[in-house]
Design a protein around this motif. Structure first.
Motif, PDB file in Angstrom:
ATOM      1  N   VAL A 129      69.291  61.594  23.892  1.00  0.00           N
ATOM      2  CA  VAL A 129      68.969  61.799  22.489  1.00  0.00           C
ATOM      3  C   VAL A 129      68.352  60.500  21.963  1.00  0.00           C
ATOM      4  O   VAL A 129      68.934  59.424  22.129  1.00  0.00           O
ATOM      5  N   LEU A 130      67.187  60.612  21.338  1.00  0.00           N
ATOM      6  CA  LEU A 130      66.556  59.450  20.721  1.00  0.00           C
ATOM      7  C   LEU A 130      67.068  59.292  19.298  1.00  0.00           C
ATOM      8  O   LEU A 130      67.080  60.255  18.530  1.00  0.00           O
ATOM      9  N   ILE A 131      67.511  58.077  18.957  1.00  0.00           N
ATOM     10  CA  ILE A 131      67.995  57.797  17.617  1.00  0.00           C
ATOM     11  C   ILE A 131      67.319  56.520  17.110  1.00  0.00           C
ATOM     12  O   ILE A 131      66.807  55.727  17.906  1.00  0.00           O
TER      13      ILE A 131
ATOM     14  N   ASP B  68      60.692  61.989  29.516  1.00  0.00           N
ATOM     15  CA  ASP B  68      61.575  62.232  30.653  1.00  0.00           C
ATOM     16  C   ASP B  68      63.040  62.243  30.214  1.00  0.00           C
ATOM     17  O   ASP B  68      63.571  61.230  29.735  1.00  0.00           O
ATOM     18  N   GLY B  69      63.683  63.375  30.355  1.00  0.00           N
ATOM     19  CA  GLY B  69      65.097  63.508  30.048  1.00  0.00           C
ATOM     20  C   GLY B  69      65.444  63.640  28.586  1.00  0.00           C
ATOM     21  O   GLY B  69      66.614  63.849  28.244  1.00  0.00           O
ATOM     22  N   VAL B  70      64.473  63.532  27.690  1.00  0.00           N
ATOM     23  CA  VAL B  70      64.775  63.593  26.253  1.00  0.00           C
ATOM     24  C   VAL B  70      64.974  65.043  25.834  1.00  0.00           C
ATOM     25  O   VAL B  70      64.135  65.906  26.114  1.00  0.00           O
ATOM     26  N   VAL B  71      66.090  65.311  25.148  1.00  0.00           N
ATOM     27  CA  VAL B  71      66.405  66.683  24.737  1.00  0.00           C
ATOM     28  C   VAL B  71      66.431  66.856  23.222  1.00  0.00           C
ATOM     29  O   VAL B  71      66.412  67.979  22.719  1.00  0.00           O
TER      30      VAL B  71
ATOM     31  N   GLY C 276      77.601  62.386  18.326  1.00  0.00           N
ATOM     32  CA  GLY C 276      77.187  63.738  18.682  1.00  0.00           C
ATOM     33  C   GLY C 276      76.643  63.812  20.095  1.00  0.00           C
ATOM     34  O   GLY C 276      76.880  64.795  20.816  1.00  0.00           O
ATOM     35  N   ALA C 277      75.915  62.791  20.512  1.00  0.00           N
ATOM     36  CA  ALA C 277      75.401  62.761  21.879  1.00  0.00           C
ATOM     37  C   ALA C 277      76.543  62.644  22.878  1.00  0.00           C
ATOM     38  O   ALA C 277      76.590  63.365  23.888  1.00  0.00           O
ATOM     39  N   VAL C 278      77.490  61.745  22.593  1.00  0.00           N
ATOM     40  CA  VAL C 278      78.613  61.540  23.510  1.00  0.00           C
ATOM     41  C   VAL C 278      79.446  62.810  23.649  1.00  0.00           C
ATOM     42  O   VAL C 278      79.842  63.200  24.761  1.00  0.00           O
ATOM     43  N   VAL C 279      79.713  63.475  22.541  1.00  0.00           N
ATOM     44  CA  VAL C 279      80.505  64.707  22.571  1.00  0.00           C
ATOM     45  C   VAL C 279      79.834  65.766  23.449  1.00  0.00           C
ATOM     46  O   VAL C 279      80.503  66.540  24.148  1.00  0.00           O
ATOM     47  N   ALA C 280      78.515  65.790  23.446  1.00  0.00           N
ATOM     48  CA  ALA C 280      77.769  66.765  24.244  1.00  0.00           C
ATOM     49  C   ALA C 280      77.510  66.289  25.669  1.00  0.00           C
ATOM     50  O   ALA C 280      76.850  66.990  26.443  1.00  0.00           O
ATOM     51  N   GLY C 281      78.008  65.109  26.016  1.00  0.00           N
ATOM     52  CA  GLY C 281      77.792  64.596  27.364  1.00  0.00           C
ATOM     53  C   GLY C 281      76.407  64.032  27.583  1.00  0.00           C
ATOM     54  O   GLY C 281      75.923  63.974  28.722  1.00  0.00           O
ATOM     55  N   LEU C 282      75.764  63.582  26.506  1.00  0.00           N
ATOM     56  CA  LEU C 282      74.405  63.054  26.573  1.00  0.00           C
ATOM     57  C   LEU C 282      74.420  61.546  26.371  1.00  0.00           C
ATOM     58  O   LEU C 282      75.404  60.974  25.927  1.00  0.00           O
ATOM     59  N   THR C 283      73.309  60.912  26.682  1.00  0.00           N
ATOM     60  CA  THR C 283      73.150  59.489  26.421  1.00  0.00           C
ATOM     61  C   THR C 283      72.202  59.309  25.237  1.00  0.00           C
ATOM     62  O   THR C 283      71.535  60.253  24.806  1.00  0.00           O
ATOM     63  N   ILE C 284      72.139  58.075  24.710  1.00  0.00           N
ATOM     64  CA  ILE C 284      71.215  57.787  23.610  1.00  0.00           C
ATOM     65  C   ILE C 284      70.221  56.712  24.023  1.00  0.00           C
ATOM     66  O   ILE C 284      70.485  55.904  24.915  1.00  0.00           O
ATOM     67  N   ARG C 285      69.069  56.725  23.365  1.00  0.00           N
ATOM     68  CA  ARG C 285      68.112  55.637  23.450  1.00  0.00           C
ATOM     69  C   ARG C 285      67.663  55.336  22.035  1.00  0.00           C
ATOM     70  O   ARG C 285      67.310  56.247  21.282  1.00  0.00           O
TER      71      ARG C 285
ATOM     72  N   ARG D  99      56.433  68.336  19.513  1.00  0.00           N
ATOM     73  CA  ARG D  99      55.803  69.607  19.879  1.00  0.00           C
ATOM     74  C   ARG D  99      55.069  69.505  21.207  1.00  0.00           C
ATOM     75  O   ARG D  99      55.079  70.456  22.009  1.00  0.00           O
ATOM     76  N   ALA D 100      54.451  68.378  21.478  1.00  0.00           N
ATOM     77  CA  ALA D 100      53.725  68.216  22.737  1.00  0.00           C
ATOM     78  C   ALA D 100      54.661  68.258  23.935  1.00  0.00           C
ATOM     79  O   ALA D 100      54.289  68.734  25.022  1.00  0.00           O
ATOM     80  N   HIS D 101      55.889  67.791  23.746  1.00  0.00           N
ATOM     81  CA  HIS D 101      56.833  67.715  24.863  1.00  0.00           C
ATOM     82  C   HIS D 101      57.929  68.781  24.792  1.00  0.00           C
ATOM     83  O   HIS D 101      58.817  68.798  25.656  1.00  0.00           O
ATOM     84  N   GLY D 102      57.874  69.655  23.797  1.00  0.00           N
ATOM     85  CA  GLY D 102      58.885  70.692  23.674  1.00  0.00           C
ATOM     86  C   GLY D 102      60.266  70.165  23.345  1.00  0.00           C
ATOM     87  O   GLY D 102      61.276  70.753  23.748  1.00  0.00           O
TER      88      GLY D 102
END
Length: 372
Positions: free
Chosen positions: A123-125, A155-158, A136-145, A186-189
């Motif tokens: 997740v980009l913040i 790459d890898g951004v959700v 919110g990222a941690v709870v979902a098992g995600l990392t942040i940048r 939009r370009a990367h979905g």
């Protein structure tokens, strides 16, 4: 420091406000009492129209709808149009374009999970950011940048979180910055979500919503915006917020919320409906905050501190060009408590955040102490 939840694989940050206990204790020793400008909780009376609507619908034996009442969704769409120039798709359609939330913090903390993004990805913040994006990222098992500009690849951004006006620093993103994120997402979905809880509180500039046609174009594909009644209606205790934007994404969030029972109580929905239809109380509250801002900002500058950004929102982003904890200690000696910028990321380590949400009497006390 981090705290491991028993039986859970995820590691959450410590709750940051606990670190201010020593500063609060020192500030409380001031003969005039503490002036707490750390947590931005509203202190002004909730407008009567909210309480009247709440009481009128107090007989609510049935479960509320996660979707929100038709009256609330209609009022929300009207507010978005009237105040922000945003036209959402039909709010009463099968795929809703706006739904109520239990305040905005729970939505921020749960959005990655509600969108089904759990299990991997980034997740980009913003580089200086409200801590709940990371939670919110941690709870979902995600990392942040942390980044303030679109990266060269996805790459890898959700998910992307934007915050304008920003908390803690009050910075407002300009149209070109917002459009760059819309185009990149939009370009990367990749969905782009904007936390706009302070969007009605522009001082030196007029903040623009991510959903405004000058930014989003003809539709809201891939975009979400979060709004709150906590500050503009002095109603944080009601826990009333909104999620709007791309109907496909809003529907996804709504579907999961109703399974989880994340329901805004019926009387609160009625109060939200009344609040969103009335501009007078919002403008009156804005005037109170403007007056407090002007007085406090003048005193901060007179004391030799510098204010960066702070062109919108409910905070002053203040520095003495030293470590933020040194500034926290200096202010505590004056009986004033602020929030250390390090709460909001490494880039905030030389600033403190001072909230405008104290009473007029406490703001005046802070002004006197800073001037002394």
């Amino acid at each position: 420091m981090t705290a491991q939840l028993p039986g859970a694989p995820r590691v959450l940050p410590d709750f940051p406000w606990d670190a201010l206990d020593a500063a609060r204790e020192r500030a409380a020793q001031h003969p005039g009492g503490v002036v707490d400008l750390s947590i931005g909780t509203p202190v002004d009376a909730t407008p009567a129209l909210l309480g009247e609507a709440l009481a009128a619908t107090g007989n609510a034996p049935g479960y509320p709808a996660a979707l929100g009442t038709a009256a609330l969704r209609t009022a929300a769409a009207g507010w978005l149009s009237r105040r922000l120039g945003v036209t959402v798709a039909d709010p009463l359609a099968a795929d809703p374009s706006v739904i109520p939330t239990v305040g905005s913090k729970e939505l921020v903390a749960l959005l990655p999970t509600l969108l089904g993004l759990s299990g991997g990805g980034t997740v980009l913040i913003p580089s200086v950011a409200y801590p709940t994006y990371e939670v919110g990222a941690v709870v979902a098992g995600l990392t942040i940048r942390r980044t303030d500009v679109p990266p060269p690849d996805a790459d890898g951004v959700v998910l992307v979180w934007l915050n304008s006006p920003g908390n803690p620093h009050g910075r407002v993103m300009d149209d070109d910055e917002l459009r760059a994120w819309v185009d990149w997402g939009r370009a990367h979905g990749v969905p782009v979500a904007a936390d706009e809880c302070y969007v009605t509180l522009g001082w030196d500039v007029e903040p623009r919503s991510l959903l405004h046609p000058a930014i989003a174009g003809d539709d809201h594909t891939g975009l979400l915006a979060v709004h709150s009644l906590s500050k503009q209606s002095s109603a944080a205790g009601y826990r009333g917020g909104l999620l709007s934007g791309d109907p496909a994404l809003v529907r996804r969030v709504w579907e999961v919320r109703r399974h989880l029972g994340l329901l805004v109580p019926t009387p609160v929905q009625a109060a939200m409906t009344a609040a969103l239809a009335d501009d007078a109380h919002v403008d009156a509250q804005r005037d109170r905050y403007r007056s407090r801002r002007d007085r406090l900002a003048g005193a901060v500058r007179t004391a030799g501190l510098r204010i960066d950004h702070s062109e919108a929102g409910l905070y002053l982003w203040v520095t003495r060009d030293e470590d933020c904890w040194a500034t926290i200690g200096w202010l505590a000696g004056l009986g004033v408590v602020a929030a250390p910028g390090s709460f909001y990321g490494p880039a905030g380590a030389r600033h403190v955040r001072m909230a405008l949400t104290a009473t007029d009497e406490r703001i005046d006390a802070a002004v006197e102490r800073l001037a002394g």
